[in-house]
Design a protein around this motif. Structure first.
Motif, PDB file in Angstrom:
ATOM      1  N   TYR A  73       0.829  -1.208   0.000  1.00 23.88           N
ATOM      2  CA  TYR A  73       0.000   0.000   0.000  1.00 23.88           C
ATOM      3  C   TYR A  73       0.865   1.260   0.000  1.00 23.88           C
ATOM      4  N   ALA A  74       1.995   1.217   0.700  1.00 27.77           N
ATOM      5  CA  ALA A  74       2.895   2.376   0.709  1.00 27.77           C
ATOM      6  C   ALA A  74       3.436   2.643  -0.693  1.00 27.77           C
ATOM      7  N   GLY A  75       3.845   1.581  -1.370  1.00 27.06           N
ATOM      8  CA  GLY A  75       4.329   1.740  -2.732  1.00 27.06           C
ATOM      9  C   GLY A  75       3.244   2.279  -3.655  1.00 27.06           C
ATOM     10  N   GLN A  76       2.013   1.777  -3.484  1.00 28.93           N
ATOM     11  CA  GLN A  76       0.905   2.265  -4.305  1.00 28.93           C
ATOM     12  C   GLN A  76       0.598   3.723  -3.993  1.00 28.93           C
ATOM     13  N   ALA A  77       0.718   4.102  -2.726  1.00 30.34           N
ATOM     14  CA  ALA A  77       0.472   5.497  -2.349  1.00 30.34           C
ATOM     15  C   ALA A  77       1.492   6.425  -3.011  1.00 30.34           C
ATOM     16  N   VAL A  78       2.753   5.989  -3.050  1.00 24.15           N
ATOM     17  CA  VAL A  78       3.782   6.787  -3.727  1.00 24.15           C
ATOM     18  C   VAL A  78       3.438   6.940  -5.205  1.00 24.15           C
ATOM     19  N   ALA A  79       3.001   5.840  -5.822  1.00 21.97           N
ATOM     20  CA  ALA A  79       2.613   5.888  -7.235  1.00 21.97           C
ATOM     21  C   ALA A  79       1.452   6.853  -7.452  1.00 21.97           C
ATOM     22  N   LEU A  80       0.485   6.824  -6.550  1.00 22.15           N
ATOM     23  CA  LEU A  80      -0.672   7.717  -6.670  1.00 22.15           C
ATOM     24  C   LEU A  80      -0.244   9.183  -6.572  1.00 22.15           C
ATOM     25  N   VAL A  81       0.642   9.474  -5.626  1.00 21.10           N
ATOM     26  CA  VAL A  81       1.118  10.858  -5.458  1.00 21.10           C
ATOM     27  C   VAL A  81       1.862  11.328  -6.709  1.00 21.10           C
ATOM     28  N   LEU A  82       2.710  10.456  -7.255  1.00 25.62           N
ATOM     29  CA  LEU A  82       3.449  10.823  -8.464  1.00 25.62           C
ATOM     30  C   LEU A  82       2.516  11.014  -9.655  1.00 25.62           C
ATOM     31  N   CYS A  83       1.533  10.119  -9.789  1.00 22.05           N
ATOM     32  CA  CYS A  83       0.552  10.266 -10.869  1.00 22.05           C
ATOM     33  C   CYS A  83      -0.241  11.562 -10.708  1.00 22.05           C
ATOM     34  N   ALA A  84      -0.603  11.884  -9.464  1.00 21.72           N
ATOM     35  CA  ALA A  84      -1.337  13.120  -9.210  1.00 21.72           C
ATOM     36  C   ALA A  84      -0.496  14.339  -9.584  1.00 21.72           C
ATOM     37  N   ALA A  85       0.799  14.288  -9.263  1.00 22.00           N
ATOM     38  CA  ALA A  85       1.684  15.410  -9.603  1.00 22.00           C
ATOM     39  C   ALA A  85       1.769  15.602 -11.118  1.00 22.00           C
ATOM     40  N   VAL A  86       1.890  14.493 -11.843  1.00 19.28           N
ATOM     41  CA  VAL A  86       1.937  14.581 -13.309  1.00 19.28           C
ATOM     42  C   VAL A  86       0.609  15.107 -13.839  1.00 19.28           C
ATOM     43  N   ALA A  87      -0.495  14.632 -13.272  1.00 16.12           N
ATOM     44  CA  ALA A  87      -1.816  15.085 -13.717  1.00 16.12           C
ATOM     45  C   ALA A  87      -1.987  16.585 -13.494  1.00 16.12           C
ATOM     46  N   ILE A  88      -1.550  17.076 -12.349  1.00 12.68           N
ATOM     47  CA  ILE A  88      -1.636  18.520 -12.082  1.00 12.68           C
ATOM     48  C   ILE A  88      -0.837  19.296 -13.117  1.00 12.68           C
ATOM     49  N   TRP A  89       0.370  18.828 -13.418  1.00 13.24           N
ATOM     50  CA  TRP A  89       1.201  19.492 -14.433  1.00 13.24           C
ATOM     51  C   TRP A  89       0.532  19.452 -15.804  1.00 13.24           C
ATOM     52  N   LEU A  90      -0.044  18.305 -16.155  1.00 14.49           N
ATOM     53  CA  LEU A  90      -0.688  18.162 -17.458  1.00 14.49           C
ATOM     54  C   LEU A  90      -1.884  19.090 -17.619  1.00 14.49           C
ATOM     55  N   TRP A  91      -2.647  19.273 -16.542  1.00 17.70           N
ATOM     56  CA  TRP A  91      -3.932  19.960 -16.639  1.00 17.70           C
ATOM     57  C   TRP A  91      -3.882  21.418 -16.198  1.00 17.70           C
ATOM     58  N   ARG A  92      -2.690  21.955 -15.931  1.00 14.95           N
ATOM     59  CA  ARG A  92      -2.597  23.389 -15.661  1.00 14.95           C
ATOM     60  C   ARG A  92      -3.030  24.150 -16.912  1.00 14.95           C
ATOM     61  N   PRO A  93      -3.774  25.237 -16.756  1.00 12.36           N
ATOM     62  CA  PRO A  93      -4.237  25.987 -17.937  1.00 12.36           C
ATOM     63  C   PRO A  93      -3.116  26.460 -18.849  1.00 12.36           C
ATOM     64  N   GLN A  94      -1.939  26.729 -18.283  1.00  8.84           N
ATOM     65  CA  GLN A  94      -0.843  27.243 -19.102  1.00  8.84           C
ATOM     66  C   GLN A  94      -0.059  26.152 -19.825  1.00  8.84           C
ATOM     67  N   ASN A  95      -0.398  24.889 -19.593  1.00 12.27           N
ATOM     68  CA  ASN A  95       0.316  23.810 -20.269  1.00 12.27           C
ATOM     69  C   ASN A  95      -0.150  23.728 -21.721  1.00 12.27           C
ATOM     70  N   PRO A  96       0.765  23.864 -22.685  1.00 11.19           N
ATOM     71  CA  PRO A  96       0.349  23.911 -24.099  1.00 11.19           C
ATOM     72  C   PRO A  96       0.167  22.542 -24.739  1.00 11.19           C
ATOM     73  N   ILE A  97       0.274  21.464 -23.981  1.00  8.65           N
ATOM     74  CA  ILE A  97       0.182  20.127 -24.560  1.00  8.65           C
ATOM     75  C   ILE A  97      -1.143  19.946 -25.302  1.00  8.65           C
ATOM     76  N   GLU A  98      -1.088  19.258 -26.420  1.00 10.35           N
ATOM     77  CA  GLU A  98      -2.288  19.000 -27.211  1.00 10.35           C
ATOM     78  C   GLU A  98      -3.292  18.202 -26.376  1.00 10.35           C
ATOM     79  N   HIS A  99      -4.575  18.595 -26.449  1.00  5.43           N
ATOM     80  CA  HIS A  99      -5.541  18.057 -25.496  1.00  5.43           C
ATOM     81  C   HIS A  99      -5.770  16.559 -25.656  1.00  5.43           C
ATOM     82  N   GLY A 100      -5.771  16.050 -26.883  1.00  7.80           N
ATOM     83  CA  GLY A 100      -5.950  14.616 -27.065  1.00  7.80           C
ATOM     84  C   GLY A 100      -4.853  13.826 -26.384  1.00  7.80           C
ATOM     85  N   LYS A 101      -3.631  14.320 -26.486  1.00  8.07           N
ATOM     86  CA  LYS A 101      -2.507  13.658 -25.827  1.00  8.07           C
ATOM     87  C   LYS A 101      -2.659  13.734 -24.320  1.00  8.07           C
TER      88      LYS A 101
END
Length: 398
Positions: A277-305
């Motif tokens: 569970y600790a390992g999964q929690a670390v994975a969740l936190v890292l995934c959440a951090a990437v998701a926050i970066w991806l979905w910031r309004p200023q991120n120019p990444i193409e939306h489909g990607k």
């Protein structure tokens, strides 16, 4: 979309699709070789194994026997009385809101209901993928992906949940109310939606957030009104602990052959349940951090990607995931194959094929399968960052 396809690219893509289809059809034909009890000779289970839960649960609910679903022994006895005394152990594993789908399906004979469910799920996925504007062959490759065949084999819900997840993420900006409705329905399999609130908050998509909350609340009320609100108490008191005990069982177990989670990888490495569970929690936190970066309004990444990568991250974030949940990974591989000429299309073909081999790797007690979605996301994002900071030149059009 990227148009620079070499002959090698086209050959790699076609070979991957043909290989995936041939292996998938081979599995399907073998699965439907039945013995005198109607069980598949290869696995000694019903060929539409997992769909049996949805159908039987709906049948019990429609006849006023919803309490039987949450009594493991009574539920197994009911299944054996319906099909064959030789039926292997099976248990109800879904939130009660799934009964809103299972009950109407249970009014049909199970074979007919299985076809309706399978075809309907694929149709839902088809419409969910349309905002990605994939070429016809790539679109078809997503619908007939290896993980899609796994759903077809056992009547699982991965095609529907992928449709809800990818469809909702694709529509967040253009149709936020509809996106929220799809996310609300996804609460029927809540562990795949762990990143959704994070994405909506990070992007400021509060209309979609409110729509999702209202939809989930309405599903809760509709379920309670249809089957009695005690179904939620029974789910929390009986089904949830049962599913936790199955997740936490000593490694390896037969059913873990199709698992693809960080939790399983930690158990394979010898970690305790708490360590997993600790390992999964670390994975969740890292995934959440990437998701926050991806979905910031200023991120120019193409939306489909952005939508595809987030849907793939959802697999990594969850402690409870199997090969039939990996349709988003296949969609991401197909999307990147046609849109990202700087990525190796051979690698994308391999990622698309990977769900075919999850069980073979796990059968050898090598619990590393979750590395596939992790590597796919890492590869896609790393290549994008190299382009963004000017370390990699734009590809020349052929």
């Amino acid at each position: 979309m990227g148009k620079a396809y070499s002959k090698f690219d086209i050959t790699a893509g076609l070979c991957a699709v043909l290989l995936g289809l041939s292996i998938g059809f081979g599995y399907y034909i073998k699965l439907w070789q039945l013995d005198a009890n109607g069980l598949s000779t290869g696995i000694q289970k019903l060929p539409y194994w997992d769909f049996t839960n949805l159908w039987a649960g709906g049948l019990l609910a429609s006849k006023g026997g919803v309490g039987t679903i949450f009594d493991v022994d009574a539920y197994r006895a009911f299944l054996r009385s319906m099909f064959t005394p030789q039926l292997a152990d099976q248990e109800w594993s879904y939130p009660p809101s799934v009964l809103l789908v299972g009950t109407p399906l249970a009014q049909l004979p199970i074979a007919v209901a299985y076809v309706v469910w399978t075809v309907g799920s694929i149709v839902a996925l088809h419409f969910a993928l349309r905002p990605l504007s994939l070429p016809l062959l790539a679109h078809a490759a997503c619908l007939l992906s290896p993980s899609g065949f796994t759903n077809l084999l056992i009547g699982q819900n991965g095609a529907l949940t992928a449709a809800l997840l990818i469809g909702g993420l694709s529509l967040v900006y253009t149709r936020p109310i509809v996106a929220g409705i799809l996310f609300g329905v996804l609460t029927m399999k809540p562990h795949l939606g762990l990143l959704i609130p994070i994405c909506l908050i990070a992007s400021g998509s509060y209309r979609a957030f409110l729509s999702a909350a209202v939809t989930a609340s309405l599903l809760f009320l509709a379920t309670g009104l249809a089957f009695g609100f005690d179904v939620w108490t029974l789910f929390i008191g009986k089904t949830a602990p049962l599913m936790s005990s199955i997740l936490e069982a000593p490694y390896p177990q037969t059913y873990q052959a199709h698992a693809i989670t960080v939790f399983l990888a930690c158990r394979w490495l010898g970690f305790s349940v708490a360590g997993g569970y600790a390992g999964q929690a670390v994975a969740l936190v890292l995934c959440a951090a990437v998701a926050i970066w991806l979905w910031r309004p200023q991120n120019p990444i193409e939306h489909g990607k952005r939508a595809c990568i987030t849907a793939t991250l959802a697999i990594v974030a969850s402690p409870y995931g199997y090969s039939y949940d990996t349709i988003p990974m296949c969609v991401t591989a197909a999307f990147l194959f046609v849109t990202e000429p700087r990525l190796s299309r051979l690698a994308m073909a391999v990622f698309w094929l990977f769900p075919l081999f999850i069980h073979r790797i796990n059968y050898h007690e090598i619990g590393i399968t979750v590395l596939a979605p992790i590597l796919l996301v890492t590869y896609a994002l790393a290549a994008g960052q190299r382009r963004a900071i000017g370390l990699e030149p734009l590809p020349k059009a052929s």
